[in-house]
Enzyme design. Structure first.
Site, PDB file in Angstrom:
ATOM      1  N   ASP A 118       0.790  -1.234   0.000  1.00  7.80           N
ATOM      2  CA  ASP A 118       0.000   0.000   0.000  1.00  7.80           C
ATOM      3  C   ASP A 118       0.824   1.286   0.000  1.00  7.80           C
ATOM      4  OD1 ASP A 118      -2.621  -1.109  -0.066  1.00  7.80           O
ATOM      5  OD2 ASP A 118      -2.314  -1.776   1.998  1.00  7.80           O
ATOM      6  N   ASP A 177      -6.487  -4.300  -6.390  1.00 13.12           N
ATOM      7  CA  ASP A 177      -6.195  -2.962  -5.869  1.00 13.12           C
ATOM      8  C   ASP A 177      -4.750  -2.535  -6.153  1.00 13.12           C
ATOM      9  OD1 ASP A 177      -7.913  -4.707  -4.443  1.00 13.12           O
ATOM     10  OD2 ASP A 177      -8.051  -3.375  -2.730  1.00 13.12           O
TER      11      ASP A 177
HETATM   12  N1  GLY Z   1      -7.311  -1.420  -0.930  1.00  9.86           N
HETATM   13  C1  GLY Z   1      -8.235  -1.841   0.055  1.00  9.86           C
HETATM   14  C2  GLY Z   1      -9.634  -1.512  -0.256  1.00  9.86           C
HETATM   15  O1  GLY Z   1      -9.966  -1.051  -1.325  1.00  9.86           O
HETATM   16  O2  GLY Z   1     -10.453  -1.738   0.611  1.00  9.86           O
END
Ligand code: GLY
Length: 397
Positions: A118, A177
């Site tokens: 992230d 993601d």
């Molecule tokens: N990247 C985590 C979410 O979209 O919840």
């Protein structure tokens, strides 16, 4: 002769009516956009004053009207400074610039973080926007180092950046993601980062295209790999309804991520993929253009919406509309983005008149985990502001 004159008159009247209703929509829409932006500025100024501590970052709205915050290592930490940068970009209010700098620079230690994928969200939404708007050169080495830290999660023979660490269920999970985190890497590759960075990002996108994207343009959320052989072990979901359903935020991350990857690489396979995802997304929208949390949630229409997915998709579609050459297709993406934003700016979805500290209501973190259900989410607000500003910057179709 008379018949032809009559036909011509009908055509002319229809054209004039279309032009009038389009421009009425446009001026009403512009008013809504400006109102939403003014309201956002007010909300963010209040949030900065209420949170105060630069080591706490707004994450989701609590029922009592306060923010649930995260520390700098939470995946959403960069979105709060990112929102502050957007609010400053729009308002030019110096207190917002000061707040954006304060919460951005507090994230500096994250550049060395290798604990998950992230870092792209954390550093690019904060430092990336700060650099875009101020050209503060001291931000570049932070972004480059963060990209290099993120790239340590790329291994062969898998050929992808590992999203989460291994656990009881998965050995090498990669989530859709993760496409979003590539923007940090592309930036670093152009600003003095080590030479393999570009190839890592491109290969990650190619393998995501191969294994996350289904034939019909929908997406899996999680693909798990064998780290020794690179073989796919399983295709699952974590935040969606079922392994074979389509989690709407995941679809929005993919749409946005492949669009951005095409912008950075100019490889046409990424444009085709972005369009496949966009077309699936658009075909599955309800009447008001704000998606249910999963396109195949079992009790639609009695399911929660996810405004965060709507905001991410609106921003992605605006960019996609600038990249496709077919005018009709480009218009379709642009009009859909405006329709999404028109809904999100309405009292149904804006938090105005509620006690939420955020900007958009009715977002969903994770229904399967029963976490942050039907609340304001800082990342929904972030992509909403980004989309509004992309529109205002004059992406025209
Ligand atoms: N990247 C985590 C979410 O979209 O919840």
């Amino acid at each position: 002769m008379k018949k032809n004159l009559f036909r011509l008159t009908v055509v002319l009247v229809t054209v004039i009516m279309c032009i009038t209703s389009c421009s009425l929509f446009q001026s009403e829409f512009d008013k809504r956009v400006n109102h939403a932006l003014d309201y956002s500025v007010m909300q963010l100024k209040k949030s900065a004053a209420a949170i105060e501590n630069p080591l706490q970052f707004a994450r989701s709205g609590n029922p009592d009207g306060t923010w649930r915050t995260t520390d700098m290592y939470g995946w959403t930490s960069g979105h709060f400074p990112g929102c502050l940068w957007y609010a400053w970009e729009y308002s030019k209010d110096p207190s917002l610039k000061a707040a954006a700098i304060k919460w951005t620079e507090a994230l500096e230690p994250v550049k060395d973080y290798t604990g998950n994928h992230d870092v792209g969200f954390m550093i690019y939404c904060s430092y990336g926007n700060g650099y875009r708007l101020t050209h503060n050169e001291s931000y570049v080495p932070v972004i480059v180092k963060a990209a290099e830290s993120l790239s340590t999660r790329y291994t062969r023979p898998v050929g992808l950046i590992q999203s989460w660490n291994s656990n009881d269920r998965w050995k090498y999970p990669v989530i859709i993601d993760n496409m979003m985190n590539l923007e940090l890497i592309f930036f670093a590759a152009k600003h003095g980062g080590f030479s393999e960075l570009y190839l890592i990002a491109e290969e990650h996108a190619l393998n995501t295209m191969k294994n996350h994207v289904r034939e019909d343009g929908s997406t899996f959320h999680v693909v798990d790999y064998d780290p020794e052989t690179g073989a796919v072990r399983a295709k699952n979901t974590a935040q969606g309804y079922a392994d074979d359903s389509t989690w709407s935020r995941g679809q929005a991350w993919g749409l946005y991520g492949f669009t951005m990857t095409y912008r950075e690489t100019k490889n046409p396979v990424f444009l085709r993929t972005a369009q496949k995802l966009a077309d699936f997304y658009i075909e599955h929208l309800p009447e008001d253009y704000v998606p249910y949390w999963d396109f195949f949630a079992p009790n639609i229409p009695n399911e929660k919406r996810d405004t965060s997915a709507g905001a991410i998709a609106a921003s992605g579609l605006l960019e996609l509309s600038t990249l496709v050459s077919d005018k009709a297709v480009s218009k379709k993406y642009y009009r859909t983005a405006l329709n999404i934003l028109n809904s999100l700016c309405s009292p149904e979805y804006l938090t105005e008149g509620t006690n939420s500290p955020g900007i958009l209501q009715h977002a969903v973190g994770s229904i399967p985990h029963n976490v942050e259900v039907d609340v304001s989410l800082i990342y929904g607000d972030y992509y909403f502001l980004e989309a509004l500003l992309r529109y205002k910057r004059g992406i025209k179709n």
